[in-house]
Design an enzyme around this catalytic site. Structure first.
Site, short mmCIF file in Angstrom:
data_model
loop_
_atom_site.label_atom_id
_atom_site.label_comp_id
_atom_site.label_asym_id
_atom_site.label_seq_id
_atom_site.Cartn_x
_atom_site.Cartn_y
_atom_site.Cartn_z
N LYS A 71 -4.85 6.54 8.64
CA LYS A 71 -4.04 7.60 8.05
C LYS A 71 -4.74 8.95 8.24
CE LYS A 71 -1.50 5.03 4.54
NZ LYS A 71 -1.19 4.91 3.10
N ARG B 59 -3.35 -1.80 9.68
CA ARG B 59 -2.01 -1.36 9.30
C ARG B 59 -1.08 -1.54 10.50
NH1 ARG B 59 -5.46 2.93 7.36
NH2 ARG B 59 -5.42 3.12 5.07
N HIS C 205 1.92 -5.81 6.27
CA HIS C 205 1.14 -5.43 5.10
C HIS C 205 0.65 -6.66 4.33
CE1 HIS C 205 -0.39 -2.74 2.07
NE2 HIS C 205 0.29 -3.34 1.13
N ARG D 196 -2.45 -7.82 5.99
CA ARG D 196 -3.55 -6.90 5.65
C ARG D 196 -4.05 -7.19 4.24
NH1 ARG D 196 -5.82 -1.62 6.40
NH2 ARG D 196 -5.57 -0.23 4.63
N TYR E 52 -5.75 -2.67 -4.44
CA TYR E 52 -5.21 -3.35 -3.27
C TYR E 52 -5.73 -4.78 -3.18
CZ TYR E 52 -3.64 -3.36 1.63
OH TYR E 52 -2.99 -3.60 2.81
N HIS F 188 -9.93 2.96 3.48
CA HIS F 188 -9.52 3.65 2.27
C HIS F 188 -10.47 4.80 1.97
CE1 HIS F 188 -7.22 -0.06 0.52
NE2 HIS F 188 -6.50 0.63 1.38
#
Length: 304
Positions: free
Chosen positions: A171, A149, A240, A243, A275, A266
């Site tokens: 995250k 990211r 992104h 990615r 995704y 994830h």
């Protein structure tokens, strides 16, 4: 200047959040809660104990009406829910009213992955050999090699690099390690040899700008867009999309959804499935080749 009554509790919440969340998350939550406090003040409401499901529905409805996308609305609702839990813990609310609101339908729009050959030509286009060009090449290769990211790449320090892998904070500041491919490894080695020409004394950031300090998110985005133009890539390029290309290309080759999930960081497999969306023909071909009851027998057509 005296802080408004609504803002006082928001400040307390954000101070607590900052102890565990990333600066980007705190900034996003501050924006979300500021929007709510402005809405409440316009309704002449200055006490959090008045917050109820009706007010929240009107607020979210007004945000949608002014053009806020489903994804942004979903994030805003998540911020309100976490803040409402704080208000419950502080004794200002009896329950969390956000749970009675409906989550917005998430958009399934995803950036189209770049073609493998097209991306290879783009990455193989030589730069001018300057320290900035060497840095840009290392960033490009690392983005595509490891599926990072934007915030993960920008936050890298020199100590996060190991021989064939890199340690990142994803995250929720969740750490993970991802492999670094040979081309990215080579590009990083070249960058580390010239990094000293830009980096300020004592700077720990892996990627630095002209001023010798850590390269910011916006600067990285601008560099990728500029590189796409100067190297003749006829499409907009942003972190992104690299990615997404990493994930799609890897999944098409390996068919290992769980591995791709781990590499992307994830929490839920369903996120990876959306995704790394594959076209139906590719999935059908994989199914026909792998499932023991899917393969047609030679005489099936004769019986039809």
């Amino acid at each position: 200047m005296t802080e408004a009554p609504l803002d006082t509790e928001v400040t307390r919440f954000l101070e607590g959040l900052a102890r565990t969340a990333s600066p980007a998350t705190v900034k996003a939550y501050r924006q979300d809660l500021s929007a709510l406090t402005r809405f409440l003040e316009a309704q002449a409401i200055h006490d959090w104990s008045s917050l109820d499901v009706g007010l929240l529905r009107r607020f979210l409805g007004s945000e949608r009406s002014r053009g806020l996308a489903s994804r942004s609305l979903g994030r805003r609702r998540a911020a309100l829910s976490r803040f409402s839990n704080h208000l419950v813990a502080a004794g200002l609310l009896a329950h969390n009213p956000v749970v009675l609101t409906r989550a917005p339908q998430a958009s399934r729009h995803l950036p189209r992955p770049l073609d493998v050959d097209q991306l290879a030509r783009f990455l193989d286009t030589p730069g001018d050999g300057s320290p900035l060009a060497v840095r840009d090449q290392a960033m490009l290769e690392l983005f595509y090699s490891s599926g990072l990211r934007l915030a993960e790449l920008a936050g890298l320090d020199l100590g996060d690099l190991q021989k064939r892998r890199v340690r990142v904070l994803g995250k929720g500041r969740k750490p993970r390690q991802v492999p670094v491919g040979s081309r990215a490894h080579q590009a990083l080695e070249v960058w580390l040899k010239v990094r000293g020409a830009l980096a300020g004394e004592g700077e720990t950031a892996l990627f630095v700008g002209r001023r010798g300090v850590r390269l910011g998110h916006r600067a990285i985005q601008k560099r990728l867009a500029e590189l796409a133009r100067t190297r003749g890539l006829a499409e907009h390029l942003h972190p992104h999309r690299l990615r997404h290309s990493f994930a799609s290309h890897l999944l098409e080759s390996s068919q290992d959804l769980r591995a791709v999930q781990e590499l992307l960081g994830h929490a839920n497999l369903s996120t990876t499935q959306v995704y790394t969306r594959l076209d139906w023909q590719h999935l059908a071909a994989s199914y026909d080749a792998a499932h023991p009851r899917a393969r047609r027998r030679p005489d099936d057509d004769e019986k039809a």
